[in-house]
Design a protein around this motif. Structure first.
Motif, PDB file in Angstrom:
ATOM      1  N   TYR A 136       7.428 -83.830  -0.892  1.00 24.50           N
ATOM      2  CA  TYR A 136       6.300 -84.634  -0.381  1.00 24.50           C
ATOM      3  C   TYR A 136       5.040 -84.513  -1.239  1.00 24.50           C
ATOM      4  CZ  TYR A 136       9.011 -86.539   3.356  1.00 24.50           C
ATOM      5  OH  TYR A 136       9.933 -87.257   4.044  1.00 24.50           O
ATOM      6  N   PHE A 194       8.522 -87.999  10.853  1.00 21.90           N
ATOM      7  CA  PHE A 194       9.665 -88.893  10.664  1.00 21.90           C
ATOM      8  C   PHE A 194      10.791 -88.191   9.899  1.00 21.90           C
ATOM      9  CE2 PHE A 194      11.794 -91.892   7.731  1.00 21.90           C
ATOM     10  CZ  PHE A 194      12.405 -92.717   8.663  1.00 21.90           C
ATOM     11  N   HIS A 195      10.404 -87.498   8.828  1.00 19.41           N
ATOM     12  CA  HIS A 195      11.400 -86.799   8.023  1.00 19.41           C
ATOM     13  C   HIS A 195      12.153 -85.760   8.854  1.00 19.41           C
ATOM     14  CE1 HIS A 195      13.009 -85.075   4.224  1.00 19.41           C
ATOM     15  NE2 HIS A 195      13.057 -83.967   4.949  1.00 19.41           N
ATOM     16  N   ARG A 228      14.797 -75.533   7.204  1.00 18.23           N
ATOM     17  CA  ARG A 228      15.075 -76.086   5.879  1.00 18.23           C
ATOM     18  C   ARG A 228      13.795 -76.592   5.195  1.00 18.23           C
ATOM     19  NH1 ARG A 228      20.199 -80.116   6.086  1.00 18.23           N
ATOM     20  NH2 ARG A 228      21.734 -78.690   6.976  1.00 18.23           N
ATOM     21  N   PHE A 229      12.936 -77.172   6.044  1.00 17.26           N
ATOM     22  CA  PHE A 229      11.745 -77.765   5.445  1.00 17.26           C
ATOM     23  C   PHE A 229      10.827 -76.719   4.825  1.00 17.26           C
ATOM     24  CE2 PHE A 229       7.723 -79.871   5.038  1.00 17.26           C
ATOM     25  CZ  PHE A 229       8.060 -81.184   4.769  1.00 17.26           C
ATOM     26  N   TYR A 265      12.672 -89.373   3.350  1.00 18.69           N
ATOM     27  CA  TYR A 265      13.955 -88.810   3.781  1.00 18.69           C
ATOM     28  C   TYR A 265      15.090 -89.420   2.972  1.00 18.69           C
ATOM     29  CZ  TYR A 265      18.035 -88.014   6.746  1.00 18.69           C
ATOM     30  OH  TYR A 265      19.271 -87.683   7.207  1.00 18.69           O
ATOM     31  N   GLU A 280      12.517 -85.616  12.073  1.00 17.34           N
ATOM     32  CA  GLU A 280      13.365 -86.242  13.085  1.00 17.34           C
ATOM     33  C   GLU A 280      14.663 -86.747  12.470  1.00 17.34           C
ATOM     34  OE1 GLU A 280      11.033 -89.198  15.121  1.00 17.34           O
ATOM     35  OE2 GLU A 280       9.641 -87.647  15.831  1.00 17.34           O
ATOM     36  N   MET A 281      14.572 -87.309  11.265  1.00 15.47           N
ATOM     37  CA  MET A 281      15.769 -87.831  10.600  1.00 15.47           C
ATOM     38  C   MET A 281      16.757 -86.701  10.296  1.00 15.47           C
ATOM     39  SD  MET A 281      15.411 -91.017  10.635  1.00 15.47           S
ATOM     40  CE  MET A 281      16.719 -91.644   9.604  1.00 15.47           C
ATOM     41  N   VAL A 282      16.206 -85.582   9.803  1.00 17.88           N
ATOM     42  CA  VAL A 282      17.088 -84.455   9.487  1.00 17.88           C
ATOM     43  C   VAL A 282      17.748 -83.940  10.764  1.00 17.88           C
ATOM     44  CG1 VAL A 282      17.211 -82.108   8.557  1.00 17.88           C
ATOM     45  CG2 VAL A 282      15.757 -83.819   7.453  1.00 17.88           C
ATOM     46  N   ARG A 316      18.343 -85.577  13.488  1.00 18.60           N
ATOM     47  CA  ARG A 316      19.362 -86.513  13.959  1.00 18.60           C
ATOM     48  C   ARG A 316      20.656 -86.352  13.144  1.00 18.60           C
ATOM     49  NH1 ARG A 316      19.036 -93.019  14.131  1.00 18.60           N
ATOM     50  NH2 ARG A 316      16.942 -92.653  14.863  1.00 18.60           N
ATOM     51  N   GLU A 317      20.522 -86.163  11.825  1.00 19.62           N
ATOM     52  CA  GLU A 317      21.676 -85.983  10.952  1.00 19.62           C
ATOM     53  C   GLU A 317      22.482 -84.756  11.399  1.00 19.62           C
ATOM     54  OE1 GLU A 317      20.569 -85.964   6.764  1.00 19.62           O
ATOM     55  OE2 GLU A 317      22.397 -84.810   6.347  1.00 19.62           O
ATOM     56  N   TRP A 362       3.604 -98.799   4.805  1.00 18.02           N
ATOM     57  CA  TRP A 362       4.342 -98.564   6.031  1.00 18.02           C
ATOM     58  C   TRP A 362       5.304 -99.729   6.281  1.00 18.02           C
ATOM     59  CZ3 TRP A 362       4.576 -94.113   8.703  1.00 18.02           C
ATOM     60  CH2 TRP A 362       3.632 -93.138   8.376  1.00 18.02           C
ATOM     61  N   GLU A 381       4.437 -89.121   8.588  1.00 21.18           N
ATOM     62  CA  GLU A 381       5.503 -89.161   7.595  1.00 21.18           C
ATOM     63  C   GLU A 381       6.402 -87.931   7.701  1.00 21.18           C
ATOM     64  OE1 GLU A 381       4.132 -89.426   3.592  1.00 21.18           O
ATOM     65  OE2 GLU A 381       6.063 -90.203   2.908  1.00 21.18           O
ATOM     66  N   GLU A 403      12.226 -80.038   0.526  1.00 28.92           N
ATOM     67  CA  GLU A 403      11.276 -80.995   1.099  1.00 28.92           C
ATOM     68  C   GLU A 403       9.845 -80.530   0.852  1.00 28.92           C
ATOM     69  OE1 GLU A 403      13.732 -79.834   3.515  1.00 28.92           O
ATOM     70  OE2 GLU A 403      14.669 -81.630   4.332  1.00 28.92           O
TER      71      GLU A 403
END
Lengths: 109, 888
Positions: free
Chosen positions: A50, B29-30, B55-56, A28, B32-34, B36-37, A66, B26, A46
């Protein structure tokens, strides 16, 4: 056109590698950094970021581990390997040559 | 740096977190971060989440792509880690071995001995037994024989013709008659082994001639032109490998034959040493003849047909022939066996037994190396404990130690192949004649593969137990006490190895002992004649010039007359067959008075002999008289029988003066027994004497000259040198017919030696293996006892300081050393019983449970064990107690 695809791949790889010269980052963070650095001009999808990361790891240019993110979450961090650093130099050099060759053609009237 | 990476790779190996989970975590996580932003930017959580997903793009397919890449990476890393670990283990092992050159040399030489011996014998087994024969389809080539009362026998022409007529399971069914011919080229005529064969003989083996062609179908018919196919050996030896020979003619048995082809090198399918082949042409009379059994029949099974089918097809035909010709074919059956099996015969089993024996030697060598490794493992306990403490897993240490023994095994194999090469040379030089295909023994791919396999096996067998033991040792106690703390006193693994070694060596020694006893027995078996000073040679008369029986008899008599009284000859005789010589023949005998049914016939070896045969050979006359001049043609027919035949023909009654029917039609059918002579071991001391009868030369049945190819053996008891006797034979023959060659010149002493050569060779081989096994076992016992003593030096010092007498200490140590030896002897008793059963067929004059062989092996092992035990124990007694105690 495979040549163009390679070009794009190469560029993306170089960008990702460059991102990591400042230290380990997670996926991210990499995409954010690319966006901010290019003034939102480059938005790496994205969907391609990845697979690129896994490809680079397989090539041995980056390593994944990690760790804990700034927000205290578990995240996968990528780090540049010595081979990756060398690869970046090669990519940058090759891009420079490309630009040098293409510029006089594209930018003159 | 490299170390750290290695560590990580190792951890990756052990962890092996599923790639799927990693990728999912992974990507989650990505996202969730987006999300949250976006929420921080003012979006509602639900909408933010949807926007992040939009978006992804296609999460599913990205995840899949990443997983594929990740798994590929893991695979590659694992492979790289495995390789680098192996390389690391190897360099480490190499360093360890270099650091202990004494240990390495001992272990490598021990293994080399075991691997070398096994490989050398395997190469022989491979050459003789396992290697396919050089025919197009060896597995389909069969030997087809008649059986007479269950025993395979040669086939009569009539039976062959009738069987061939009905057979559909065979693509080709060809007949061969072994014969001898005279080749008259240049100055010296030469007598050669030859095959008279049907035209399709060569097709059975699918071997094409090197030059020209083989026989055409019309060439094995009576009256066809005379043609000949030469063997490669004869072609090079006598004709200088001249390719233009094909189409030219050579003189064989006084007649001109056109050379139509030359067979390639090594073509000797029935291993009988034929040098040329001529077509066999059966006359109509022969084709109807069912009583003369002399053909060797070979067949190529048709594609897809099996041996059992062929047997099922021919058996009823043979039974019918038996019914149709009861006199000619009594008790006849059929036997179909792969030719390769017939040729290799007993050697198969004998060589495999020998291979088993060398396998035992290899196992003993392995036990020794295992003991060495155990001792080393104990000495290295500290080093291993430290490595374990540093985090090397148990498997890792086992692997490391196995790599070390593998390296030892490979070094042993390399040295062993050198040993094997030398061993093969010795084997080839000392092996007796007559082992088929042994001369082609060499180290080839299969043999190398075998050596490698033996090395791997040896490494595993010798390395596994010590490695597991070393890895199992308790890390903490070792680190606290140092190496000394380990395996104080008793050590059952080592004792077990010693017991095993002794058991194996005992097995070998008993086997060798039984064969040595057999050899001793054979050297004392009376052959029934006196071989010293007897010289023999064969003379054959070509049918073309010696057709009538009278002519043949007369010619042989003239040769004999020329010999008698010749310089260097004290006595001379002629016989259709002498002991240990070629030739032969037998007849079914019917003692007068018995009903004329097949089961009353006694199959007995027939000899046509000149009058002085018994005196010349030194065969004892037991009763009656020898042949005399009066036993001529036209006189009352007589015969002399062996004691064995006399006992079988007239059990419990005197045979002398009785009559026995055989060989001819009346009036000569019944022959009076005028003498009884001692039994003769015709095939050497390994054979039992069978029933035999003798006919006087001048009363030989006319047909018998065809049976024996007009070939007789001259036998001379020399008064001077062997060379003089040979010269006298040549002169005598030349004076009668200068074109007649002498062949097969030898002395009966040589022939006697040759007849037991194979048995003596095996005895020697097994004796050598037994001694090697014994020595290895001795070394092993010595090493272990010395090790025990070393461990107990302190204790011995204490005991001595406390007043123990040296004898007590010695007894204690000896007992500890000898206990596993005794256990081994008990275990070895089972092995010995097994070995004796395997050898039973080769034993003569000694039972499989021979007490002498058992006692000798036991005594030998016990002595060696005692010496190997006492030597280190005595050294322990010289220990100075004060010094040992001070050390502690």
């Amino acid at each position: 056109m495979p040549a163009q695809k390679d070009r794009l791949h190469g560029t993306l790889d170089a960008l990702v590698l460059k991102t990591l010269t400042g230290g380990p980052r997670h996926g991210y963070a990499i995409s954010r950094w690319l966006r901010e650095r290019s003034g939102e001009a480059i938005v790496v999808e994205e969907g391609s970021l990845y697979p690129a990361l896994y490809r680079l790891a397989r090539a041995g240019w980056i390593e994944a581990e990690w760790g804990t993110s700034d927000e205290g979450r578990k995240a996968r961090f990528y780090r540049l390997t010595p081979e990756g650093r060398r690869q970046l130099q090669v990519e940058v050099e090759s891009f420079r040559r490309f630009v040098t060759a293409v510029s006089p053609i594209l930018f003159t009237a | 740096m490299a170390r750290k990476r290695f560590h990580e790779q190792l951890r990756g190996l052990i962890w092996k977190a599923p790639v799927t989970e990693e990728v999912d975590a992974e990507l989650r996580f990505h996202l969730e971060m987006v999300t949250r932003e976006l929420v921080e930017g003012g979006m509602a959580p639900e909408a933010a989440r949807a926007e992040a997903l939009r978006r992804f793009g296609d999460v599913e397919s990205v995840s899949k792509e990443c997983q594929q890449l990740g798994r590929a990476e893991q695979r590659e890393k694992r492979r790289a880690a495995w390789l680098s670990e192996l390389l690391q283990d190897l360099t480490y092992a190499l360093r360890q071995l270099r650091r202990a050159p004494g240990f390495t040399l001992t272990a490598v030489l021990t293994l080399a001995l075991g691997i070398g011996a096994t490989t050398a014998i395997f190469s022989a087994v491979h050459s003789v037994v396992l290697r396919p024969f050089p025919w197009a389809s060896p597995e389909r080539v069969m030997m087809v024989q008649e059986t007479f009362r269950g025993e395979p026998a040669d086939m009569s022409v009539g039976n062959y013709v009738d069987l061939k007529a009905v057979s559909t399971t065979f693509r080709h069914l060809a007949a061969q008659e072994f014969t001898n011919v005279s080749l008259q080229e240049g100055d010296t005529p030469e007598r050669l082994s030859a095959g008279r064969v049907t035209h399709d003989f060569f097709s059975v083996f699918g071997v094409r001639p090197q030059l020209g062609r083989t026989f055409l179908p019309e060439e094995d018919a009576p009256g066809a032109s005379s043609v000949v196919v030469l063997g490669h050996g004869l072609w090079t030896r006598r004709f200088g490998a001249d390719p233009s020979l094909v189409g030219r003619s050579v003189r064989i048995d006084g007649a001109s034959h056109t050379v139509v082809g030359v067979m390639p090198r090594g073509f000797d399918p029935t291993e009988s040493g034929e040098e040329l082949w001529v077509p066999i042409a059966f006359t109509p009379t022969q084709r109807a003849e069912h009583d003369e059994h002399y053909l060797t029949v070979v067949g190529l099974l048709a594609e897809g047909r099996a041996r059992a089918q062929a047997h099922a097809e021919l058996e009823p035909v043979m039974r019918e022939l038996s019914v149709r010709y009861p006199r000619a074919n009594p008790d006849r059956g059929i036997s179909v066996r792969p030719l390769a099996e017939v040729i290799v015969g007993d050697w198969n089993e004998q060589l495999l037994v020998t291979l088993g024996a060398v396998g035992l030697v290899l196992l003993i060598a392995c036990a020794n190396v295992a003991n060495l490794l155990l001792a080393r493992g104990a000495a290295r306990a500290r080093e291993l404990a430290i490595r374990a403490a540093l985090g090397a897993g148990r498997m890792r240490i086992v692997r490391q130690l196995l790599t070390e023994s593998l390296l030892l095994g490979l070094l042993g194999a390399a040295a062993g192949i050198l040993f094997a090469w030398a061993g093969i040379q010795v084997l080839l030089a000392s092996a007796p004649e007559g082992i088929p295909r042994l001369d082609e023994t060499r180290i080839d791919g299969a043999v190398l593969l075998f050596a490698l396999g033996a090395a791997l096996l040896a490494s595993l067998v010798s390395g596994l137990a010590p490695a597991l033991r070393a890895a199992r040792s308790d890390v903490e106690s070792v680190l606290r006490q140092g190496a000394r703390g380990l395996s104080q006193g008793r050590d059952s693994l080592r004792a077990g190895l010693i017991a095993g070694e002794v058991a194996l060596a005992f097995t070998l020694l008993v086997g060798a002992g039984l064969l040595v006893r057999t050899a001793l027995h054979l050297s004392h078996v009376p052959p029934g004649f006196q071989p010293e000073g007897l010289v023999i040679a064969q003379v054959g008369l070509p049918m073309a010039r010696y057709e009538s029986a009278e002519q043949v008899t007369r010619t042989f008599e003239r040769v004999l007359e020329g010999l008698e009284g010749a310089p260097g000859v004290s006595s001379a005789a002629l016989s259709s067959q002498v002991p240990l010589g070629p030739g032969g023949g037998s007849n079914g005998l019917l003692p007068e008075g018995r009903p004329e049914t097949p089961d009353q016939l006694i199959n007995s070896v027939r000899r046509v002999v000149s009058t002085r045969y018994f005196e010349t050979l030194g065969i004892a006359l037991k009763e009656g008289r020898r042949f005399e001049a009066r036993d001529a043609a036209g006189a009352p027919p007589v015969m002399i029988v062996s004691e064995e035949l006399a006992a079988r023909a007239f059990p419990g009654e005197g045979a002398l003066g009785r009559r026995i029917n055989c060989c001819e039609a009346p009036p000569n059918y019944a022959k009076e027994v005028v003498g009884i002579v001692g039994n003769v071991r015709t095939r050497g001391p390994m054979s039992d004497p069978g029933p035999e009868f003798y006919l006087p030369l001048r009363q030989a049945p006319a047909k018998s000259w065809d049976w024996i190819d007009r070939t007789m053996t001259l036998v001379v008891r020399r008064s001077g040198s062997t060379a003089d006797a040979i010269t006298a034979m040549r002169t005598a023959v030349r004076e009668v017919d200068s074109t007649l060659p002498l062949s097969g010149i030898t002395t009966l002493e040589d022939a006697l030696r040759a007849s037991t050569a194979a048995s003596r060779f095996r005895t020697l081989l097994l004796a050598v293996l037994g001694i090697v096994g014994l020595l290895l076992a001795a070394v092993g016992i010595y090493g272990v006892v010395a090790y025990f003593v070393g461990l107990r030096t302190r204790e011995i010092g204490v005991r001595m300081a406390l007043g123990a007498r040296p004898m007590d200490v010695l007894r204690m140590l000896a007992w500890q050393g000898l206990r596993p030896v005794l256990a081994g002897l008990v275990l070895g008793g089972l092995g010995a019983a097994w070995a004796a059963r395997l050898l039973q067929a080769s034993l003569r004059g000694v039972g499989p449970a021979d007490p002498v062989a058992l006692a000798a092996a036991m005594a030998l092992l016990a002595c060696v064990a005692l010496v190997a035990t006492l030597a280190p124990a005595r050294r322990a007694l010289r220990v100075d107690p004060s010094q040992v105690l001070g050390e502690g």
